[in-house]
Design a protein around this motif. Structure first.
Motif, PDB file in Angstrom:
ATOM      1  N   ARG A  82     -45.393  -9.250  14.718  1.00 51.18           N
ATOM      2  CA  ARG A  82     -45.180  -8.257  15.768  1.00 51.18           C
ATOM      3  C   ARG A  82     -45.025  -8.932  17.132  1.00 51.18           C
ATOM      4  N   SER A 126     -40.381  -6.876  16.020  1.00 45.38           N
ATOM      5  CA  SER A 126     -40.963  -7.909  15.175  1.00 45.38           C
ATOM      6  C   SER A 126     -39.896  -8.915  14.798  1.00 45.38           C
ATOM      7  N   ASP A 137     -41.749  -2.243  21.158  1.00 48.13           N
ATOM      8  CA  ASP A 137     -42.399  -2.978  20.073  1.00 48.13           C
ATOM      9  C   ASP A 137     -41.348  -3.397  19.055  1.00 48.13           C
TER      10      ASP A 137
END
Length: 374
Positions: A68, A82, A80
């Motif tokens: 992440r 990853s 957010d």
């Protein structure tokens, strides 16, 4: 009459804006299994460097780990995301980092809005930097589905470059900043990993000219015809400052990010073929009787470097039968390579239905294909 049980490989691309490649493969296989429960199913979702690339690797490579990271999205706000860490190999003893532009700086992150002048690739560069900081031996970068035409200036700055105007002030974000660009200092760039950087792209456009980033892809980013000349000029300024040839096939990919990555020392390769090799598609197909592939819209252009076309090519070379599920199958599509093909629009009754419940209709498509060529 039903044939003996066999091995069926599910290798779709993402259905862009609707469902990812990994979820599409799962839905298709569930529908197939409802008709032929004794068949062995193998999931090998594929991608061409755009949306779904990360999911394809995660589903196909045992031991892959999502890492992440919080990055600056294409609109300048935190998002957010990853990157994916693949297990160590002989070629990459500290593992491979897979980073996807689509999920860090991609056009889907903007929803219905477009920010042609201000969207940039900072988030993509931040995710790359995170993978480098984690010590990976090799990077695989997917650069499809870009929201910007910043020439990769955002990612370069995130990796340590200094880009300034005539008064040595930092330039602004996005394509807007290119108009003031006068100096590029790359001396503080983080070095590429020892195992190199592979860049996956489904386009071969140069940076500039009638087939370049601004002219061909600018309109889908939100530029008007009157904007193109100014964007072209800004990209030309950048090309004059970076140690890379703007004529290189793929330099114009992702709004010119291809050029920036070439200047960093990366290698640009056709996305579909590289992903297929890295996820072990050929080995999976060697024992298969049928492969099911697909994408959101299958048309005449699908044969030009797109993932389903590559799956069909590999399967054909091994004598494996090929089936296709697509959201839409255009009237001009060449279906001669496929033993069976089904459109989600046809079985759901409408485009809206297919988009609203893609997993449901992909399960139905899997069942239809199992009856047709199982």
């Amino acid at each position: 009459m039903s044939t003996a049980a066999g091995t069926v490989v599910f290798a779709p691309d993402s259905f862009k804006g609707s469902i990812g490649a990994a979820d599409a493969a799962s839905a298709l296989s569930a529908g197939w299994a409802s008709v032929r429960p004794d068949d062995r199913v193998v999931l090998r979702p594929v991608a061409d460097g755009g949306e779904g690339t990360l999911d394809a690797f995660a589903a196909a490579v045992a031991g892959a780990t999502r890492m992440r990271v919080s990055v600056t999205g294409p609109d300048g706000t935190r998002t957010d995301a990853s990157w994916l860490r693949l297990p160590p190999t002989e070629e990459a003893p500290a593992g491979t980092g897979v980073v996807e532009l689509a999920s860090t700086s991609g056009i889907e992150l903007l929803g219905d809005q477009r920010l042609p002048w201000d969207a940039d690739t900072t988030g993509f560069g931040q995710a790359i930097a995170a993978a480098l900081d984690a010590g990976v031996s090799r990077l695989v970068l997917g650069i499809g589905s870009s929201a910007s035409t910043d020439g990769g200036t955002g990612l370069l700055r995130a990796l340590g470059a200094t880009l300034t105007d005539r008064d040595s002030r930092p330039i602004g974000r996005g394509a807007r900043g290119l108009s003031a660009l006068m100096h590029a200092d790359l001396t503080a760039l983080q070095p590429p990993p020892t195992g190199g950087v592979i860049v996956l792209s489904d386009v071969t456009n140069p940076l500039l000219g009638p087939l370049g980033a601004a002219t061909v892809f600018g309109p889908q980013k939100g530029f008007t015809p009157d904007d193109i000349a100014a964007v072209e000029d800004g990209l030309g300024r950048l090309a004059g400052l970076l140690p890379a040839d703007p004529r290189t096939p793929g330099a114009g990919a992702a709004g010119g990010s291809g050029l920036a990555l070439l200047a960093w020392g990366a290698q640009l390769v056709p996305g579909a073929g590289a992903v297929a090799e890295l996820v072990g598609l050929r080995d999976a197909l060697a024992a298969a009787s049928v492969v099911v592939t697909g994408e959101g819209s299958f048309d005449r252009q699908s044969a030009a470097g797109k993932a389903p076309a590559h799956v069909a090519e590999v399967a054909g070379s091994l004598g494996v039968r090929i089936a296709l599920a697509a959201g839409r199958i255009a009237a001009n599509a060449d279906l001669s390579a496929f033993a069976a093909a089904v459109s989600l629009i046809d079985i759901s009754g409408s485009l809206d239905a297919a988009r609203t419940e893609p997993a449901r209709w992909l399960r139905e498509a899997g069942a239809v294909l199992a009856r047709s060529c199982g």
